[in-house]
Design an enzyme around this catalytic site. Structure first.
Site: not given
Ligand code: PGA
Length: 246
Positions: A7-9, A94, A96, A168, A174, A210, A231
C-alpha cells in the site's frame, strides 16, 4: 498461499515508480504458487502500473473507490474505472480514510458492494485504536465493523474467498510498533469465527501494521494470518520482497 499487498498510500512519482516497477519485475520475475504479490497505488499511476505489470508476477490495485457507479460525483473514481485499468484489488475502509476522511461503516459497506459488482477483489480494513485496545474493546470494535459490512450488503454478504479482510490495529500503522504474532492471531481467529457465522470459510485475513522483513515470518506462521497489507516497507522493492522471501 500467502497474499502480500503493498500500500503505497500517497507516495510515488512517475520517475520513482518507473524504477520500482522495473526493479520488482527483475527481482520477482515468475509467479510463485505459495505467494500472491500485489501493489495498491494512487489513482494517477494505475495506467503506469498496468502498462508495466501486465503479464508479470505482480498484480495491482487502488487504495479507494467510490460507492457510486457513475455520474455527478466530482473527484470520485468508480469501481468500473478501476476494472478498466486492470485492477484486481481495491483497499476499502482503510483506517486513514475512516479517521481522516470520515468514512463510516455504512459507506465502507457500500464501497465494498460497488467493488464486488465491478468484479474487483476488495480488501476491507478493520482494526481498533490504542484506547480501544486498552479498554479491552477489540472484539467489540472489530465485531461492529464486520457486522456493519454484512448488514449493508444486499445480496450475498461475503462471497466466499472473494473478499479479503485486513486486520490493521491503528496503533501499529506506520508507528514501527507491530502487534505480536499472538496478539494478531487472537484477533484473526475472532474475525475468522465471525465470518464462519456468515458461511465464509475461506476469506483470507491479512495483517497490517508495521509489517517488515524482521517480523513477517513469525506473523505469517500463524494459522489465521493469510498475508499482509504493507505500507512503509512496500515503498522499497528490496524491503517488500524481503517480506515475500520471509
Ligand atoms: P505500515 O502501513 O505498514 O506502514 O504500518 C500499513 C497500512 O496502513 O496498510
Amino acid at each position: 498461499m500467502k497474499i502480500l499487498v503493498g500500500n503505497w498510500k500517497m507516495n510515488g512519482s512517475l520517475a520513482a515508480n518507473q524504477a520500482w516497477l522495473h526493479d520488482i519485475k527483475a527481482k520477482y520475475p515468475t509467479p510463485r504458487a505459495d505467494t500472491m504479490l500485489a501493489v495498491c497505488v494512487p489513482y494517477p499511476y494505475l495506467a503506469q502500473c498496468q502498462a508495466a505489470l501486465q503479464g508479470s508476477a505482480v498484480a495491482w490495485g487502488a487504495q479507494n473507490v467510490s460507492a457510486e457507479a457513475q455520474g455527478a460525483f466530482t473527484g470520485e473514481v468508480s469501481a468500473a474505472m478501476l476494472a478498466d485499468f486492470g485492477c484486481r484489488f481495491v483497499i476499502v475502509g482503510h483506517s486513514e480514510r475512516r479517521t481522516l476522511m470520515g468514512e463510516t461503516d455504512a459507506l465502507v459497506a457500500k464501497k465494498l458492494q460497488a467493488a464486488l459488482t465491478a468484479g474487483l477483489q476488495p480488501i476491507v480494513c478493520v482494526g481498533e485504536t490504542l484506547a480501544e485496545r486498552e479498554a479491552e474493546q477489540v472484539q467489540q470494535v472489530v465485531g461492529r465493523q464486520l457486522a456493519a459490512l454484512v448488514a449493508h450488503l444486499s445480496i450475498t454478504p461475503f462471497i466466499d474467498g472473494k473478499i479479503i479482510v485486513a486486520y490493521e490495529p491503528l496503533w501499529a500503522i506506520g508507528t514501527g510498533k507491530t502487534a505480536s504474532p499472538e496478539q494478531a492471531e487472537a484477533v484473526h481467529d475472532f474475525i475468522h469465527r465471525q465470518l464462519l457465522q456468515h458461511g465464509q470459510v475461506s476469506t483470507p485475513i491479512l495483517y497490517g501494521g508495521s509489517m517488515n522483513a524482521q517480523n513477517a515470518r513469525a506473523l505469517l506462521a500463524m494459522p489465521n494470518i493469510h498475508g499482509g497489507l504493507i505500507g512503509g516497507a512496500s515503498l522499497q522493492v528490496d524491503s517488500f520482497l524481503a517480506i515475500a522471501h520471509a
